[in-house]
Scaffold this motif. Structure first.
Motif, PDB file in Angstrom:
ATOM      1  N   UNK A  30       0.790  -1.228   0.000  1.00 40.91           N
ATOM      2  CA  UNK A  30       0.000   0.000   0.000  1.00 40.91           C
ATOM      3  C   UNK A  30       0.822   1.279   0.000  1.00 40.91           C
ATOM      4  N   UNK A  31       2.088   1.218   0.431  1.00 41.05           N
ATOM      5  CA  UNK A  31       2.946   2.401   0.410  1.00 41.05           C
ATOM      6  C   UNK A  31       3.648   2.503  -0.944  1.00 41.05           C
ATOM      7  N   UNK A  32       3.759   3.710  -1.450  1.00 41.27           N
ATOM      8  CA  UNK A  32       4.443   3.920  -2.730  1.00 41.27           C
ATOM      9  C   UNK A  32       5.922   4.242  -2.535  1.00 41.27           C
ATOM     10  N   UNK A  33       6.374   4.223  -1.291  1.00 38.46           N
ATOM     11  CA  UNK A  33       7.767   4.571  -0.988  1.00 38.46           C
ATOM     12  C   UNK A  33       8.229   3.758   0.216  1.00 38.46           C
ATOM     13  N   UNK A  34       9.550   3.662   0.366  1.00 36.81           N
ATOM     14  CA  UNK A  34      10.141   3.017   1.525  1.00 36.81           C
ATOM     15  C   UNK A  34      10.492   4.081   2.561  1.00 36.81           C
ATOM     16  N   UNK A  35      10.450   3.712   3.835  1.00 34.56           N
ATOM     17  CA  UNK A  35      10.744   4.660   4.898  1.00 34.56           C
ATOM     18  C   UNK A  35      11.880   4.094   5.760  1.00 34.56           C
ATOM     19  N   UNK A  36      13.090   4.575   5.496  1.00 30.18           N
ATOM     20  CA  UNK A  36      14.295   4.114   6.197  1.00 30.18           C
ATOM     21  C   UNK A  36      14.446   2.598   6.124  1.00 30.18           C
ATOM     22  N   UNK A  37      14.478   2.026   4.922  1.00 27.86           N
ATOM     23  CA  UNK A  37      14.716   0.580   4.824  1.00 27.86           C
ATOM     24  C   UNK A  37      16.120   0.251   5.318  1.00 27.86           C
ATOM     25  N   UNK A  38      16.320  -0.990   5.730  1.00 25.57           N
ATOM     26  CA  UNK A  38      17.631  -1.395   6.226  1.00 25.57           C
ATOM     27  C   UNK A  38      18.238  -2.540   5.425  1.00 25.57           C
ATOM     28  N   UNK A  39      17.398  -3.362   4.794  1.00 26.51           N
ATOM     29  CA  UNK A  39      17.950  -4.536   4.105  1.00 26.51           C
ATOM     30  C   UNK A  39      17.047  -4.954   2.947  1.00 26.51           C
ATOM     31  N   UNK A  40      17.680  -5.391   1.870  1.00 30.08           N
ATOM     32  CA  UNK A  40      16.997  -6.097   0.789  1.00 30.08           C
ATOM     33  C   UNK A  40      17.759  -7.398   0.577  1.00 30.08           C
ATOM     34  N   UNK A  41      17.030  -8.492   0.395  1.00 27.85           N
ATOM     35  CA  UNK A  41      17.685  -9.771   0.190  1.00 27.85           C
ATOM     36  C   UNK A  41      16.750 -10.707  -0.572  1.00 27.85           C
ATOM     37  N   UNK A  42      17.292 -11.829  -0.992  1.00 30.15           N
ATOM     38  CA  UNK A  42      16.497 -12.845  -1.671  1.00 30.15           C
ATOM     39  C   UNK A  42      16.613 -14.151  -0.905  1.00 30.15           C
ATOM     40  N   UNK A  43      15.474 -14.783  -0.629  1.00 31.99           N
ATOM     41  CA  UNK A  43      15.428 -16.071   0.049  1.00 31.99           C
ATOM     42  C   UNK A  43      14.530 -16.991  -0.768  1.00 31.99           C
ATOM     43  N   UNK A  44      15.073 -18.131  -1.152  1.00 33.56           N
ATOM     44  CA  UNK A  44      14.365 -19.012  -2.082  1.00 33.56           C
ATOM     45  C   UNK A  44      14.039 -18.223  -3.344  1.00 33.56           C
ATOM     46  N   UNK A  45      12.796 -18.124  -3.734  1.00 33.00           N
ATOM     47  CA  UNK A  45      12.449 -17.388  -4.957  1.00 33.00           C
ATOM     48  C   UNK A  45      11.737 -16.073  -4.670  1.00 33.00           C
ATOM     49  N   UNK A  46      11.892 -15.567  -3.464  1.00 34.17           N
ATOM     50  CA  UNK A  46      11.223 -14.328  -3.087  1.00 34.17           C
ATOM     51  C   UNK A  46      12.240 -13.262  -2.685  1.00 34.17           C
ATOM     52  N   UNK A  47      11.879 -12.005  -2.941  1.00 38.30           N
ATOM     53  CA  UNK A  47      12.689 -10.859  -2.559  1.00 38.30           C
ATOM     54  C   UNK A  47      12.036 -10.178  -1.350  1.00 38.30           C
ATOM     55  N   UNK A  48      12.868  -9.775  -0.394  1.00 39.58           N
ATOM     56  CA  UNK A  48      12.375  -9.165   0.835  1.00 39.58           C
ATOM     57  C   UNK A  48      13.018  -7.809   1.046  1.00 39.58           C
ATOM     58  N   UNK A  49      12.225  -6.861   1.534  1.00 37.81           N
ATOM     59  CA  UNK A  49      12.748  -5.576   1.985  1.00 37.81           C
ATOM     60  C   UNK A  49      12.299  -5.382   3.431  1.00 37.81           C
TER      61      UNK A  49
END
Length: 308
Positions: A30-49
């Motif tokens: 629902x948010x169109x922007x990130x607010x102070x993200x800390x990590x992006x990674x991939x686990x199995x076939x999914x991407x996480x922020x």
């Protein structure tokens, strides 16, 4: 007897229906922007922020998905900082509630498994070490590493041990880097990088850094060099945010390092770096874009692209 069977059938139906009503669909971000993200990674076939100041972790199966349509893994967190997995169990540091949470992947959502309270003070970082099948969870202010082991034949974990590094008590450490038999810790108040033995947690060596880069976030190995993201100086001044590279840890104290901040917009606060899909991904707080994707080879950084 028939009445008892009916009651049991009703209870089982109720439990199963409620499980599926809770877990059959994950809400969209629902948010169109990130607010102070800390990590992006991939686990199995999914991407996480890890979207820290939105108090959530979001995921998608395609990095081209508009942020608003990423799915929510959990919002039962306050200022989360990191996520890791052994492939089945997903662990999140619930930093401002001094907790860690574990989840398993359902059909179209993540189901909570366990909650561990009182994990030191502001647990920042988590990693899974496949060499010894342990989750490593770092309490950022108490010098404590919590080691969790999976219970065989289950998706549950148990605390195996708490290792303490007295030199890092009351010292702000945002992350750690496991390198075979040693672990590196960027220690702000000590203005140095500590190398400890992975088994005993005894300090093997300490590598000073200049005070203006004391506020280190993470140490990564990129293109056979040490790449360090820096948030602040020793006085926590964000004007000293940068990214620096050196061939050896000793080089930072000697001034034999290269500042690469200009390659990433020359503004913002670099944070955690991850590697997946053949590229490096660096979080960039307090700026737009919030994430940079890049390649590194033979001393050069190239194909640098801002995301989100």
């Amino acid at each position: 007897m028939n009445c008892l069977k009916k009651i049991l059938f009703f209870c089982m139906t109720f439990i199963i229906s409620n499980i599926f009503s809770i877990c059959t669909y994950a809400a969209e971000n629902g948010y169109s922007y990130l607010l102070m993200p800390t990590q992006i990674t991939k686990i199995n076939n999914l991407y996480f922020i890890v979207d820290c100041n939105h108090n959530q972790v979001i995921y998608t199966d395609n990095l081209n998905t508009d942020l608003m349509h990423w799915k929510v893994m959990t919002r039962d967190v306050k200022k989360p900082h990191a996520i890791a997995s052994d492939g089945d169990i997903y662990m999140i540091t619930d930093t401002d509630q001094n907790r860690i949470l574990t989840f398993e992947k359902g059909y179209d959502c993540f189901r909570p498994l366990q909650t561990f309270e009182q994990i030191g003070k502001r647990p920042h970082f988590v990693d899974y070490d496949y060499s010894n099948n342990l989750f490593y969870v770092w309490s950022s202010m108490t010098g404590e590493m919590y080691l969790y082991k999976r219970i065989p034949e289950t998706k549950l974990i148990t605390l195996q041990e708490i290792k303490t590094i007295p030199e890092l008590t009351n010292c702000y450490v945002r992350s750690f880097t496991i390198l075979e038999d040693v672990i590196l810790f960027p220690a702000v108040e000590r203005s140095s990088i500590l190398m400890v033995d992975k088994n005993s947690f005894a300090v093997i060596n300490e590598y000073p850094v200049p005070n203006h880069m004391a506020g280190m976030v993470q140490i990564s190995i990129v293109d056979n060099n040490f790449l360090v993201t820096v948030s602040t100086d020793l006085q926590y001044n964000l004007q000293y945010s940068t990214v620096v590279r050196a061939q050896h840890l000793e080089d930072f104290a000697l001034g034999n390092y290269e500042d690469l901040y200009n390659l990433f917009g020359n503004n913002g606060t670099p944070y955690y770096i991850s590697y997946f899909d053949g590229s490096y991904y660096m979080i960039h707080e307090n700026a737009a874009p919030n994430i940079y994707r890049f390649h590194a080879k033979n001393g050069s950084f190239y194909d640098i692209k801002g995301l989100y």
